[in-house]
Design a protein around this motif. Sequence first.
Motif, PDB file in Angstrom:
ATOM      1  N   THR A 198     -12.371  -1.316   9.014  1.00  0.00           N
ATOM      2  CA  THR A 198     -12.932  -0.192  10.001  1.00  0.00           C
ATOM      3  C   THR A 198     -11.939   0.030  11.268  1.00  0.00           C
ATOM      4  O   THR A 198     -11.463  -1.222  11.833  1.00  0.00           O
ATOM      5  CB  THR A 198     -14.252  -0.546  10.422  1.00  0.00           C
ATOM      6  N   TYR A 201     -15.122   1.080  16.616  1.00  0.00           N
ATOM      7  CA  TYR A 201     -15.826   1.863  17.518  1.00  0.00           C
ATOM      8  C   TYR A 201     -17.143   1.075  17.795  1.00  0.00           C
ATOM      9  O   TYR A 201     -17.394   0.295  16.895  1.00  0.00           O
ATOM     10  CB  TYR A 201     -16.391   3.154  16.777  1.00  0.00           C
ATOM     11  N   ARG A 203     -20.245   1.706  17.445  1.00  0.00           N
ATOM     12  CA  ARG A 203     -21.158   2.043  16.349  1.00  0.00           C
ATOM     13  C   ARG A 203     -20.949   1.228  15.212  1.00  0.00           C
ATOM     14  O   ARG A 203     -21.886   1.090  14.352  1.00  0.00           O
ATOM     15  CB  ARG A 203     -21.616   3.460  16.037  1.00  0.00           C
ATOM     16  N   LYS A 204     -19.807   0.574  15.098  1.00  0.00           N
ATOM     17  CA  LYS A 204     -19.475  -0.297  13.902  1.00  0.00           C
ATOM     18  C   LYS A 204     -20.038  -1.807  14.022  1.00  0.00           C
ATOM     19  O   LYS A 204     -19.870  -2.584  13.294  1.00  0.00           O
ATOM     20  CB  LYS A 204     -17.895  -0.371  13.693  1.00  0.00           C
ATOM     21  N   GLU A 205     -20.583  -1.953  15.249  1.00  0.00           N
ATOM     22  CA  GLU A 205     -21.330  -3.238  15.638  1.00  0.00           C
ATOM     23  C   GLU A 205     -20.362  -4.336  15.617  1.00  0.00           C
ATOM     24  O   GLU A 205     -20.289  -5.391  14.994  1.00  0.00           O
ATOM     25  CB  GLU A 205     -22.313  -3.583  14.710  1.00  0.00           C
ATOM     26  N   SER A 265     -19.705  -4.590   5.562  1.00  0.00           N
ATOM     27  CA  SER A 265     -20.019  -3.347   6.259  1.00  0.00           C
ATOM     28  C   SER A 265     -21.379  -3.533   7.315  1.00  0.00           C
ATOM     29  O   SER A 265     -22.347  -3.432   6.745  1.00  0.00           O
ATOM     30  CB  SER A 265     -20.187  -2.013   5.389  1.00  0.00           C
ATOM     31  N   ALA A 267     -22.226  -1.552  10.211  1.00  0.00           N
ATOM     32  CA  ALA A 267     -22.655  -0.629  11.140  1.00  0.00           C
ATOM     33  C   ALA A 267     -24.079   0.055  11.135  1.00  0.00           C
ATOM     34  O   ALA A 267     -24.549   0.035  10.020  1.00  0.00           O
ATOM     35  CB  ALA A 267     -21.650   0.711  10.832  1.00  0.00           C
ATOM     36  N   GLU A 270     -23.653   5.289   9.550  1.00  0.00           N
ATOM     37  CA  GLU A 270     -22.644   5.684   8.568  1.00  0.00           C
ATOM     38  C   GLU A 270     -22.851   6.834   7.899  1.00  0.00           C
ATOM     39  O   GLU A 270     -23.949   7.004   7.686  1.00  0.00           O
ATOM     40  CB  GLU A 270     -22.092   4.396   7.796  1.00  0.00           C
ATOM     41  N   PRO A 273     -19.376   4.212   4.416  1.00  0.00           N
ATOM     42  CA  PRO A 273     -17.814   4.281   4.881  1.00  0.00           C
ATOM     43  C   PRO A 273     -17.202   4.353   3.551  1.00  0.00           C
ATOM     44  O   PRO A 273     -17.417   3.687   2.415  1.00  0.00           O
ATOM     45  CB  PRO A 273     -17.655   3.302   5.753  1.00  0.00           C
TER      46      PRO A 273
END
Length: 351
Positions: A198, A201, A203-205, A265, A267, A270, A273
Amino acid sequence: MYYFPIKKKLKKIKKKAETILAKPAYIIPYTLAYWKFLISKLPSQKNTANTIEEYDLVFVVLDFARGWILEAICREIATYFPGKYCFHYSKSSLPPSKAYFFAHYSFLPICIKLNPSIWGSKILVWHTHPRNDLGISNDELIYVLNQASKVICACSQFARLLISQGLNSQKVTYILGAADQNLFQPHERENGAVGFCTAFYYRKEPERILNIIKMMPSHKFILLGKGWKNYDKFPEMEALTNFSYIEAPYSDYPKYYAEMDVFVSTAKLEGGPIPLVEAMMCNVVPVASKTGFAPDLIVHGENGLVFDVDSSVEEICNLIAQAFKIKTNVRKTVENLTWENFSREIQHQLK
């Protein structure tokens, strides 16, 4: 003798005016654009030189999204599109076309106001995930999306959400993302790394990712992406002995997926993704939050594991440990998700 017919017509006009005025103010610019389109179709306004449809499909990307994944998805669609197409990077002066594909739903409101001619064409809109920073109300957005021919969501979750918010159910569908099956080849899993793929960001934690790596010191972790040096805790992350950060050309991504046994993943929001499909195509076991198309792709306990978006780091780490025990051929569960099939499904919406 003309009194009653005139009075009747005036009443009709008054009723229509009252109906228009009773509607929310945001509808007015769209109504004006639609009227301009109707006027342009009057015999006195027609100019055959200007009404020839130059293209079968125009991909509307807008300049600020040039080079981003949205344009990349459009180019995958175009690769298998048999008709005449072009890419348009401006919100105005859209060329005449039988159909338009808006690479992001946020492009539609301004384009449909500035380009009255497109009201007469087929309009497809790609919807990734909900956002609250578009500068228009959700009511206005749903109104605009209802003017499209079809809103194509990246996952079933957000298709259902849009319908619950007022989008006509006949105007919405979803098509799952894809990967290049020739580029992303499968490998045998055997004590490989845990991977993330990723760009950076919030929001991607990122905090979750950092804490997962810290909590599982006996496992090797790979973070494949870009922009992570902008993360304020990246020096702490980079210092971890079980961690590797890789910025690489996209063509090299399969090499790093080949080092992974488990893909994570984290987030909370999403649309995809897309790296989830890529990893699964490489036979990597996914552990993913229940957002985007993860719940559409993953059968919990069979070809991967899913967790609630608010799950604790401890819960996620337990699932990562469980993922190493899954023996399923993960690639076989997504081998139909090729870009050619994706493009064919998009093209089906043009019929």
